[in-house]
Design a protein around this motif. Structure first.
Motif, PDB file in Angstrom:
ATOM      1  N   TYR A 181       0.817  -1.216   0.000  1.00  0.00           N
ATOM      2  CA  TYR A 181       0.000   0.000   0.000  1.00  0.00           C
ATOM      3  C   TYR A 181       0.850   1.266   0.000  1.00  0.00           C
ATOM      4  CZ  TYR A 181      -3.490  -3.428   1.314  1.00  0.00           C
ATOM      5  OH  TYR A 181      -4.299  -4.534   1.342  1.00  0.00           O
ATOM      6  N   GLY A 182       2.166   1.116  -0.172  1.00  0.00           N
ATOM      7  CA  GLY A 182       3.046   2.266  -0.255  1.00  0.00           C
ATOM      8  C   GLY A 182       3.861   2.551   0.993  1.00  0.00           C
ATOM      9  N   ALA A 183       3.654   1.794   2.048  1.00  0.00           N
ATOM     10  CA  ALA A 183       4.424   1.988   3.275  1.00  0.00           C
ATOM     11  C   ALA A 183       5.819   1.384   3.130  1.00  0.00           C
ATOM     12  CB  ALA A 183       3.707   1.332   4.450  1.00  0.00           C
ATOM     13  N   PRO A 184       6.765   1.854   3.929  1.00  0.00           N
ATOM     14  CA  PRO A 184       8.085   1.223   3.947  1.00  0.00           C
ATOM     15  C   PRO A 184       7.988  -0.202   4.514  1.00  0.00           C
ATOM     16  CG  PRO A 184       8.127   3.373   5.020  1.00  0.00           C
ATOM     17  CD  PRO A 184       6.702   3.023   4.803  1.00  0.00           C
ATOM     18  N   ALA A 185       9.051  -0.958   4.366  1.00  0.00           N
ATOM     19  CA  ALA A 185       9.119  -2.307   4.948  1.00  0.00           C
ATOM     20  C   ALA A 185       8.997  -2.210   6.467  1.00  0.00           C
ATOM     21  CB  ALA A 185      10.439  -2.962   4.558  1.00  0.00           C
ATOM     22  N   PRO A 186       8.494  -3.258   7.120  1.00  0.00           N
ATOM     23  CA  PRO A 186       8.268  -3.203   8.572  1.00  0.00           C
ATOM     24  C   PRO A 186       9.496  -2.793   9.386  1.00  0.00           C
ATOM     25  CG  PRO A 186       7.380  -5.236   7.670  1.00  0.00           C
ATOM     26  CD  PRO A 186       8.107  -4.537   6.559  1.00  0.00           C
ATOM     27  N   GLN A 187      10.658  -3.313   9.041  1.00  0.00           N
ATOM     28  CA  GLN A 187      11.866  -2.970   9.789  1.00  0.00           C
ATOM     29  C   GLN A 187      12.174  -1.479   9.670  1.00  0.00           C
ATOM     30  OE1 GLN A 187      11.459  -5.404   7.597  1.00  0.00           O
ATOM     31  NE2 GLN A 187      12.049  -7.332   8.552  1.00  0.00           N
ATOM     32  N   GLU A 188      11.875  -0.893   8.513  1.00  0.00           N
ATOM     33  CA  GLU A 188      12.092   0.542   8.316  1.00  0.00           C
ATOM     34  C   GLU A 188      11.069   1.364   9.104  1.00  0.00           C
ATOM     35  OE1 GLU A 188      11.898   0.815   4.077  1.00  0.00           O
ATOM     36  OE2 GLU A 188      13.983   0.226   3.822  1.00  0.00           O
ATOM     37  N   VAL A 189       9.849   0.875   9.180  1.00  0.00           N
ATOM     38  CA  VAL A 189       8.820   1.557   9.972  1.00  0.00           C
ATOM     39  C   VAL A 189       9.240   1.593  11.439  1.00  0.00           C
ATOM     40  CG1 VAL A 189       6.430   1.388  10.818  1.00  0.00           C
ATOM     41  CG2 VAL A 189       6.930   1.016   8.387  1.00  0.00           C
ATOM     42  N   ILE A 190       9.699   0.451  11.938  1.00  0.00           N
ATOM     43  CA  ILE A 190      10.136   0.351  13.337  1.00  0.00           C
ATOM     44  C   ILE A 190      11.336   1.263  13.591  1.00  0.00           C
ATOM     45  CG2 ILE A 190      11.169  -1.229  15.027  1.00  0.00           C
ATOM     46  CD1 ILE A 190       9.338  -3.442  13.668  1.00  0.00           C
ATOM     47  N   ALA A 191      12.307   1.227  12.694  1.00  0.00           N
ATOM     48  CA  ALA A 191      13.497   2.073  12.851  1.00  0.00           C
ATOM     49  C   ALA A 191      13.121   3.558  12.808  1.00  0.00           C
ATOM     50  CB  ALA A 191      14.524   1.754  11.764  1.00  0.00           C
ATOM     51  N   HIS A 192      12.230   3.927  11.921  1.00  0.00           N
ATOM     52  CA  HIS A 192      11.825   5.327  11.826  1.00  0.00           C
ATOM     53  C   HIS A 192      11.095   5.771  13.089  1.00  0.00           C
ATOM     54  CE1 HIS A 192       9.260   8.735  10.465  1.00  0.00           C
ATOM     55  NE2 HIS A 192      10.439   9.134  10.044  1.00  0.00           N
ATOM     56  N   LYS A 193      10.213   4.938  13.603  1.00  0.00           N
ATOM     57  CA  LYS A 193       9.499   5.280  14.841  1.00  0.00           C
ATOM     58  C   LYS A 193      10.512   5.491  15.963  1.00  0.00           C
ATOM     59  CE  LYS A 193       5.859   5.421  15.444  1.00  0.00           C
ATOM     60  NZ  LYS A 193       5.368   6.641  14.850  1.00  0.00           N
ATOM     61  N   ASN A 194      11.485   4.602  16.092  1.00  0.00           N
ATOM     62  CA  ASN A 194      12.498   4.750  17.139  1.00  0.00           C
ATOM     63  C   ASN A 194      13.301   6.024  16.943  1.00  0.00           C
ATOM     64  OD1 ASN A 194      11.714   2.309  18.276  1.00  0.00           O
ATOM     65  ND2 ASN A 194      13.345   1.144  17.287  1.00  0.00           N
ATOM     66  N   LEU A 195      13.666   6.333  15.702  1.00  0.00           N
ATOM     67  CA  LEU A 195      14.446   7.533  15.422  1.00  0.00           C
ATOM     68  C   LEU A 195      13.672   8.787  15.793  1.00  0.00           C
ATOM     69  CD1 LEU A 195      16.878   9.002  14.150  1.00  0.00           C
ATOM     70  CD2 LEU A 195      15.616   8.931  11.983  1.00  0.00           C
ATOM     71  N   TYR A 196      12.470   8.931  15.273  1.00  0.00           N
ATOM     72  CA  TYR A 196      11.796  10.205  15.525  1.00  0.00           C
ATOM     73  C   TYR A 196      11.308  10.330  16.949  1.00  0.00           C
ATOM     74  CZ  TYR A 196       6.671   9.477  15.313  1.00  0.00           C
ATOM     75  OH  TYR A 196       5.375   9.148  15.573  1.00  0.00           O
ATOM     76  N   TRP A 197      10.981   9.204  17.617  1.00  0.00           N
ATOM     77  CA  TRP A 197      10.551   9.331  19.013  1.00  0.00           C
ATOM     78  C   TRP A 197      11.724   9.748  19.904  1.00  0.00           C
ATOM     79  CZ3 TRP A 197       5.994  10.420  20.494  1.00  0.00           C
ATOM     80  CH2 TRP A 197       5.717  10.491  21.861  1.00  0.00           C
ATOM     81  N   SER A 198      12.927   9.386  19.531  1.00  0.00           N
ATOM     82  CA  SER A 198      14.092   9.756  20.343  1.00  0.00           C
ATOM     83  C   SER A 198      14.324  11.264  20.334  1.00  0.00           C
ATOM     84  CB  SER A 198      15.346   9.021  19.856  1.00  0.00           C
ATOM     85  OG  SER A 198      15.756   9.496  18.592  1.00  0.00           O
ATOM     86  N   PHE A 199      13.724  11.985  19.379  1.00  0.00           N
ATOM     87  CA  PHE A 199      13.858  13.440  19.306  1.00  0.00           C
ATOM     88  C   PHE A 199      12.583  14.167  19.748  1.00  0.00           C
ATOM     89  CE2 PHE A 199      17.042  11.930  16.273  1.00  0.00           C
ATOM     90  CZ  PHE A 199      18.164  12.579  16.774  1.00  0.00           C
ATOM     91  N   GLN A 200      11.586  13.428  20.219  1.00  0.00           N
ATOM     92  CA  GLN A 200      10.335  14.043  20.667  1.00  0.00           C
ATOM     93  C   GLN A 200      10.618  14.959  21.857  1.00  0.00           C
ATOM     94  OE1 GLN A 200       7.505  13.518  19.022  1.00  0.00           O
ATOM     95  NE2 GLN A 200       6.287  14.802  20.317  1.00  0.00           N
ATOM     96  N   ASP A 201       9.975  16.124  21.886  1.00  0.00           N
ATOM     97  CA  ASP A 201      10.256  17.093  22.935  1.00  0.00           C
ATOM     98  C   ASP A 201       9.017  17.943  23.189  1.00  0.00           C
ATOM     99  OD1 ASP A 201      11.855  18.448  24.775  1.00  0.00           O
ATOM    100  OD2 ASP A 201      12.663  19.823  23.273  1.00  0.00           O
ATOM    101  N   ALA A 202       8.817  18.306  24.437  1.00  0.00           N
ATOM    102  CA  ALA A 202       7.740  19.215  24.827  1.00  0.00           C
ATOM    103  C   ALA A 202       8.034  19.702  26.243  1.00  0.00           C
ATOM    104  CB  ALA A 202       6.386  18.527  24.775  1.00  0.00           C
TER     105      ALA A 202
END
Length: 182
Positions: free
Chosen positions: A146-167
């Motif tokens: 459906y156009g999404a990245p491979a599962p391992q890439e989805v997991i890696a991306h979630k880990n990457l961007y959550w590590s920079f989450q800030d508020a």
């Protein structure tokens, strides 16, 4: 440092580790084993374990596919939250469960990375919780057709961007299961 200064407890949140939800997900055995270890460590530390289970028109509550995967077994007294939406807070009693337990920090695991885990991470953070994503303890299925990245890439991306989450007044983190403390 959450927005709940009197809530100093950390809780383990296990999202949708249900037979039908993870039937086609990647590394289910490894993720399940790491979550099971986290559950035992949380229990040993006296930290609450909260089990979230999704149901909808395709996944009927209390059906065999709705049940948790083998190896993840709630014990008496642990909260179980039934949900119908991606965000585990939406139209559930999760907030009341966490309030009663004095919880200000969530340690998040489960499935699906790019749906319910993502929605719950953001839901918790915007509601004022400190949120730690356990980077090797969430999984998703392959929806690349459906156009999404491979599962391992989805997991890696979630880990990457959550590590920079800030508020203001909240902390976000990504840790491997071996480094999580309660």
């Amino acid at each position: 440092m959450s927005l709940f200064p009197t809530r100093t407890v950390s809780a383990l949140l296990v999202i949708d580790m249900q037979k039908d939800v993870v039937a086609h997900a990647v590394d289910v055995a490894g993720v399940t084993a790491r979550i099971a270890d986290l559950v035992e460590r949380a229990r040993g530390a006296g930290a609450p374990v909260v089990w979230v289970q999704h149901s909808d028109g395709e996944l009927e509550e209390h059906s065999s596919g709705w049940e948790l995967v083998d190896g993840l077994d709630p014990v008496e007294g642990e909260a179980r939250v039934s949900k119908r939406y991606g965000d585990s807070f939406e139209a559930t009693d999760l907030e009341e469960v966490l309030d009663r337990g004095g919880v200000g920090r969530l340690v998040v695991t489960g499935a699906q990375t790019d749906a319910c885990v993502r929605s719950t991470l953001h839901g918790a953070f915007t509601r004022g919780y400190d949120v730690t994503l356990v980077g090797d303890s969430h999984t998703t299925e392959d929806v690349s057709e459906y156009g999404a990245p491979a599962p391992q890439e989805v997991i890696a991306h979630k880990n990457l961007y959550w590590s920079f989450q800030d508020a203001p007044g909240r902390e976000a983190a990504v840790l491997p299961a071996s480094d999580v403390t309660f």
